[in-house]
Design an enzyme around this catalytic site. Sequence first.
Site, PDB file in Angstrom:
ATOM      1  N   GLU A 116       0.813  -1.213   0.000  1.00 30.53           N
ATOM      2  CA  GLU A 116       0.000   0.000   0.000  1.00 30.53           C
ATOM      3  C   GLU A 116       0.857   1.279   0.000  1.00 30.53           C
ATOM      4  O   GLU A 116       0.310   2.379   0.111  1.00 30.53           O
ATOM      5  CB  GLU A 116      -0.925   0.026   1.237  1.00 30.53           C
ATOM      6  CG  GLU A 116      -1.818  -1.179   1.410  1.00 30.53           C
ATOM      7  CD  GLU A 116      -2.948  -1.258   0.394  1.00 30.53           C
ATOM      8  OE1 GLU A 116      -3.001  -0.387  -0.501  1.00 30.53           O
ATOM      9  OE2 GLU A 116      -3.761  -2.179   0.486  1.00 30.53           O
ATOM     10  N   HIS A 139      -3.053   2.720   8.000  1.00 30.31           N
ATOM     11  CA  HIS A 139      -4.121   1.848   7.503  1.00 30.31           C
ATOM     12  C   HIS A 139      -4.223   0.632   8.420  1.00 30.31           C
ATOM     13  O   HIS A 139      -3.219   0.000   8.747  1.00 30.31           O
ATOM     14  CB  HIS A 139      -3.816   1.381   6.077  1.00 30.31           C
ATOM     15  CG  HIS A 139      -4.701   0.274   5.608  1.00 30.31           C
ATOM     16  ND1 HIS A 139      -6.069   0.393   5.542  1.00 30.31           N
ATOM     17  CD2 HIS A 139      -4.414  -0.993   5.204  1.00 30.31           C
ATOM     18  CE1 HIS A 139      -6.591  -0.740   5.104  1.00 30.31           C
ATOM     19  NE2 HIS A 139      -5.603  -1.588   4.892  1.00 30.31           N
ATOM     20  N   HIS A 141      -7.455  -2.399  10.273  1.00 34.23           N
ATOM     21  CA  HIS A 141      -8.717  -3.108  10.070  1.00 34.23           C
ATOM     22  C   HIS A 141      -9.560  -3.113  11.351  1.00 34.23           C
ATOM     23  O   HIS A 141      -9.707  -4.159  11.994  1.00 34.23           O
ATOM     24  CB  HIS A 141      -8.431  -4.549   9.648  1.00 34.23           C
ATOM     25  CG  HIS A 141      -7.536  -4.685   8.466  1.00 34.23           C
ATOM     26  ND1 HIS A 141      -6.764  -5.814   8.223  1.00 34.23           N
ATOM     27  CD2 HIS A 141      -7.278  -3.833   7.433  1.00 34.23           C
ATOM     28  CE1 HIS A 141      -6.080  -5.649   7.105  1.00 34.23           C
ATOM     29  NE2 HIS A 141      -6.371  -4.451   6.606  1.00 34.23           N
ATOM     30  N   GLU A 169     -17.294  12.757  21.824  1.00 35.12           N
ATOM     31  CA  GLU A 169     -15.935  12.944  21.326  1.00 35.12           C
ATOM     32  C   GLU A 169     -15.856  12.892  19.802  1.00 35.12           C
ATOM     33  O   GLU A 169     -14.959  13.495  19.195  1.00 35.12           O
ATOM     34  CB  GLU A 169     -14.991  11.885  21.924  1.00 35.12           C
ATOM     35  CG  GLU A 169     -14.652  12.085  23.385  1.00 35.12           C
ATOM     36  CD  GLU A 169     -15.777  11.656  24.317  1.00 35.12           C
ATOM     37  OE1 GLU A 169     -15.704  11.975  25.512  1.00 35.12           O
ATOM     38  OE2 GLU A 169     -16.743  11.014  23.833  1.00 35.12           O
ATOM     39  N   HIS A 210     -13.128  -3.818   4.456  1.00 43.06           N
ATOM     40  CA  HIS A 210     -11.671  -3.980   4.538  1.00 43.06           C
ATOM     41  C   HIS A 210     -11.069  -3.234   5.722  1.00 43.06           C
ATOM     42  O   HIS A 210     -10.428  -3.841   6.574  1.00 43.06           O
ATOM     43  CB  HIS A 210     -11.029  -3.498   3.230  1.00 43.06           C
ATOM     44  CG  HIS A 210      -9.538  -3.658   3.181  1.00 43.06           C
ATOM     45  ND1 HIS A 210      -8.859  -4.004   2.040  1.00 43.06           N
ATOM     46  CD2 HIS A 210      -8.582  -3.509   4.123  1.00 43.06           C
ATOM     47  CE1 HIS A 210      -7.562  -4.073   2.294  1.00 43.06           C
ATOM     48  NE2 HIS A 210      -7.360  -3.767   3.555  1.00 43.06           N
TER      49      HIS A 210
END
Length: 271
Positions: A116, A139, A141, A169, A210
Site C-alpha cells: 500500500e 491503515h 482493520h 468525542e 476492509h
Amino acid sequence: MTKFVDSKFVKKISEITYASYDHGWDERNGGNVSLRIDAADLTEYEDIKTVKKTLELGFDAKPLAGQYFLVTGTGRYFRNVINQPKLDLGLLQITEDGQKADLLWGFEDGGKPTSEFPSHLMTHIERLKFDPTHRVVMHCHPTNLIALSFTQDLDEGHISRLLWKMQAESLVVFPEGLGVIPYMTPGTNEIGRATAAKMKNFRVVMWPHHGIFGVGASLDETFGLIETVEKAALIYSQIGAQGGKIKQSITDDQLRELATAFNVTANPKFL
C-alpha cells in the site's frame, strides 16, 4: 555513532504498531503505517547515509522528491515490529525523478515496503496541500467499523452522523466526518487514487469490507483519530447487542452546541 534503530521515530512507530495489533485491528500481516521525517531530524544518524538498494514505486511521486519515509514492510506482522524493527521497518528517500525510492535503513532480510506504499504516498501528496504538518498515514482493520460497512448504506453523511451521535468525542475529533470509497481491490494504484481524492475533504476514509485510512500530524494523533472512530462504531455494535432499540440520542442541535463549545466546524453537508 548514533544508530537509527535507537531513534525516537523507530521507537514510536514500534509502539503504535504493537498497540494497533493489541487492539485487534491488525491480524496476521494486516495494516501498514508510514511516517514522513524531515531531513533536519536525520542528520545525527550515521548509519543512513548509504543507499542499500533502489525500489520502483510504480507511479509518479515527484511532489515528494527528496522526502524521507519510515514505513512498515509488506507481509510483516505488526505484533513483531517492536522486537525486530530492522527487519519490519524501512527508511526510504524518494528519488528526484519521483519514480523510485532509495532504501537507507531497515528491511535487512530483503523485505520491501508495504504493497500500500503507493497509496500512502498519494495520500501524503494530497494532505500536504492542505496541512503541511500532516506526516502520518495509517491503515488498519478496525472490526466494528468494518462491520458497519456491511449493515449501513455506504453514504458518507449517514455514517458520519451515526458515528457522531454515538459519543460526544466523535464530532470534536473528526468534525469533517468520514469519507467512504466503494469496495476496491487493495494494493492497487486505483484504490490509492480514490483514497487520496477523498483526503481533500477528510482525514479518515473507510475502505468498505476492509478497513480504514487515517492521517495526522503525529503517530499518536493518527492512532487516536482511528481509535475514536472505532470506539463510536463499537458503541453502535453494543447497542445492537443490547437489542438495538435506541431510546435517546444526541440530537442535531446538541451536535451544533458541541461544535460551538469546542470551536470546531461540523461538516455542514452532514448536519
